[in-house]
Design a protein around this motif. Sequence first.
Motif, PDB file in Angstrom:
ATOM      1  N   THR A 167     -48.112   0.697  42.329  1.00 54.00           N
ATOM      2  CA  THR A 167     -47.955   1.567  41.039  1.00 54.00           C
ATOM      3  C   THR A 167     -46.599   1.766  40.634  1.00 54.00           C
ATOM      4  OG1 THR A 167     -49.988   2.588  41.852  1.00 54.00           O
ATOM      5  CG2 THR A 167     -48.538   3.935  40.216  1.00 54.00           C
ATOM      6  N   ILE A 168     -45.443   1.935  41.533  1.00 54.13           N
ATOM      7  CA  ILE A 168     -44.233   2.192  41.331  1.00 54.13           C
ATOM      8  C   ILE A 168     -43.445   1.084  40.541  1.00 54.13           C
ATOM      9  CG2 ILE A 168     -41.866   2.348  42.199  1.00 54.13           C
ATOM     10  CD1 ILE A 168     -43.122   3.950  44.527  1.00 54.13           C
ATOM     11  N   MET A 202     -31.765 -11.687  47.923  1.00 52.50           N
ATOM     12  CA  MET A 202     -32.329 -11.479  46.490  1.00 52.50           C
ATOM     13  C   MET A 202     -32.907 -10.018  46.471  1.00 52.50           C
ATOM     14  SD  MET A 202     -34.582 -14.833  45.372  1.00 52.50           S
ATOM     15  CE  MET A 202     -34.864 -13.985  44.043  1.00 52.50           C
ATOM     16  N   ALA A 203     -33.510  -9.503  47.747  1.00 57.04           N
ATOM     17  CA  ALA A 203     -34.311  -8.088  47.512  1.00 57.04           C
ATOM     18  C   ALA A 203     -33.191  -7.248  47.187  1.00 57.04           C
ATOM     19  CB  ALA A 203     -34.965  -8.209  48.671  1.00 57.04           C
ATOM     20  N   PHE A 211     -39.791  -6.187  42.119  1.00 52.77           N
ATOM     21  CA  PHE A 211     -39.867  -4.994  42.981  1.00 52.77           C
ATOM     22  C   PHE A 211     -40.793  -5.115  44.348  1.00 52.77           C
ATOM     23  CE2 PHE A 211     -41.389  -0.656  44.113  1.00 52.77           C
ATOM     24  CZ  PHE A 211     -40.011  -0.125  44.196  1.00 52.77           C
ATOM     25  N   TRP A 212     -41.986  -5.492  43.834  1.00 51.73           N
ATOM     26  CA  TRP A 212     -43.054  -5.744  44.613  1.00 51.73           C
ATOM     27  C   TRP A 212     -42.554  -6.737  45.689  1.00 51.73           C
ATOM     28  CZ3 TRP A 212     -46.968  -4.039  47.138  1.00 51.73           C
ATOM     29  CH2 TRP A 212     -47.966  -4.754  47.819  1.00 51.73           C
ATOM     30  N   LEU A 237     -39.287  -7.898  27.324  1.00 54.54           N
ATOM     31  CA  LEU A 237     -40.288  -8.137  27.700  1.00 54.54           C
ATOM     32  C   LEU A 237     -40.535  -9.285  28.935  1.00 54.54           C
ATOM     33  CD1 LEU A 237     -42.494  -9.085  24.323  1.00 54.54           C
ATOM     34  CD2 LEU A 237     -42.557  -6.747  25.834  1.00 54.54           C
ATOM     35  N   ALA A 238     -39.433 -10.100  29.074  1.00 55.35           N
ATOM     36  CA  ALA A 238     -39.218 -10.813  30.396  1.00 55.35           C
ATOM     37  C   ALA A 238     -38.717  -9.978  31.413  1.00 55.35           C
ATOM     38  CB  ALA A 238     -38.222 -11.799  29.981  1.00 55.35           C
ATOM     39  N   LEU A 239     -37.603  -9.069  30.963  1.00 57.46           N
ATOM     40  CA  LEU A 239     -37.261  -8.085  32.152  1.00 57.46           C
ATOM     41  C   LEU A 239     -38.514  -7.281  32.596  1.00 57.46           C
ATOM     42  CD1 LEU A 239     -34.996  -6.600  33.609  1.00 57.46           C
ATOM     43  CD2 LEU A 239     -34.804  -5.181  31.506  1.00 57.46           C
ATOM     44  N   GLY A 240     -39.603  -6.718  31.767  1.00 56.34           N
ATOM     45  CA  GLY A 240     -40.629  -5.962  32.462  1.00 56.34           C
ATOM     46  C   GLY A 240     -41.409  -6.800  33.520  1.00 56.34           C
TER      47      GLY A 240
END
Length: 235
Positions: free
Chosen positions: A209-210, A28-29, A189-190, A179-182
């Motif tokens: 932050t990234i 997944m990552a 990412f985290w 918006l869902a993508l954001g």
Amino acid sequence: MALATRTDRRPSMTRTLWDSSVGKKTIMAVSGLVMLLYLVAHLIGNLKVFFGSGEFNHYAHWLRTMGEPVLHYEWALWIVRVVLVAAVVLHAVSAYQLSRRDIRARPAAYVHKKPRAGYATRTMRWGGIILALFIVWHILDLTTGTAHPGGFQSGKPYQNVIDTFSTWYGNTVYIVAMLALGLHIRHGFWSAAQTLGAGKATRDRVLKTIANVLAVVLTVGFISIPVAVMTGVVS
């Protein structure tokens, strides 16, 4: 007396990786990072719409000729498509199987509720479903032209973009999906950083932050296109 033959074989490393929860999270990552890189490149290309039809249409044509003369027409584009589809499928299947495994591991409801998770975390699954449906619609709209409003024009992507974002439903679907993508990127990412071992106490603030910057830049960047069409900035 015939000798018994051994039929049990040790599973391959690939199968072992796929069957384990850690392996699925790793898949997944990695697949998520592949899609993230694609989104960054895709946004950069899409923003060429602000430079007019000539610039945008030339970019779309270049996508089909990149790699020539080593590769034939559209071969490089199809390679990108195949890699992207594989990443999407692996990402979605891994997420679904991990979700089912998590449900089976705790079939009974918790007596005490867990602390409330962040909004992005609680909507990851629904966000994934929204994005999957959006991908299908987006392809039918601007790639095949099957669901395109106003008459799809092959070889004229600039006009096709104008047509799509000149409709209320085209703008609504696209903005909701972005918006869902954001939210998906912010949490994903985290999570990917933690899974791949990049998350450490000294790096947590930087990684967060990234993740936030990527989520905001990609969301605002993609949404700026339908907004520009709606306001007449791009016409």
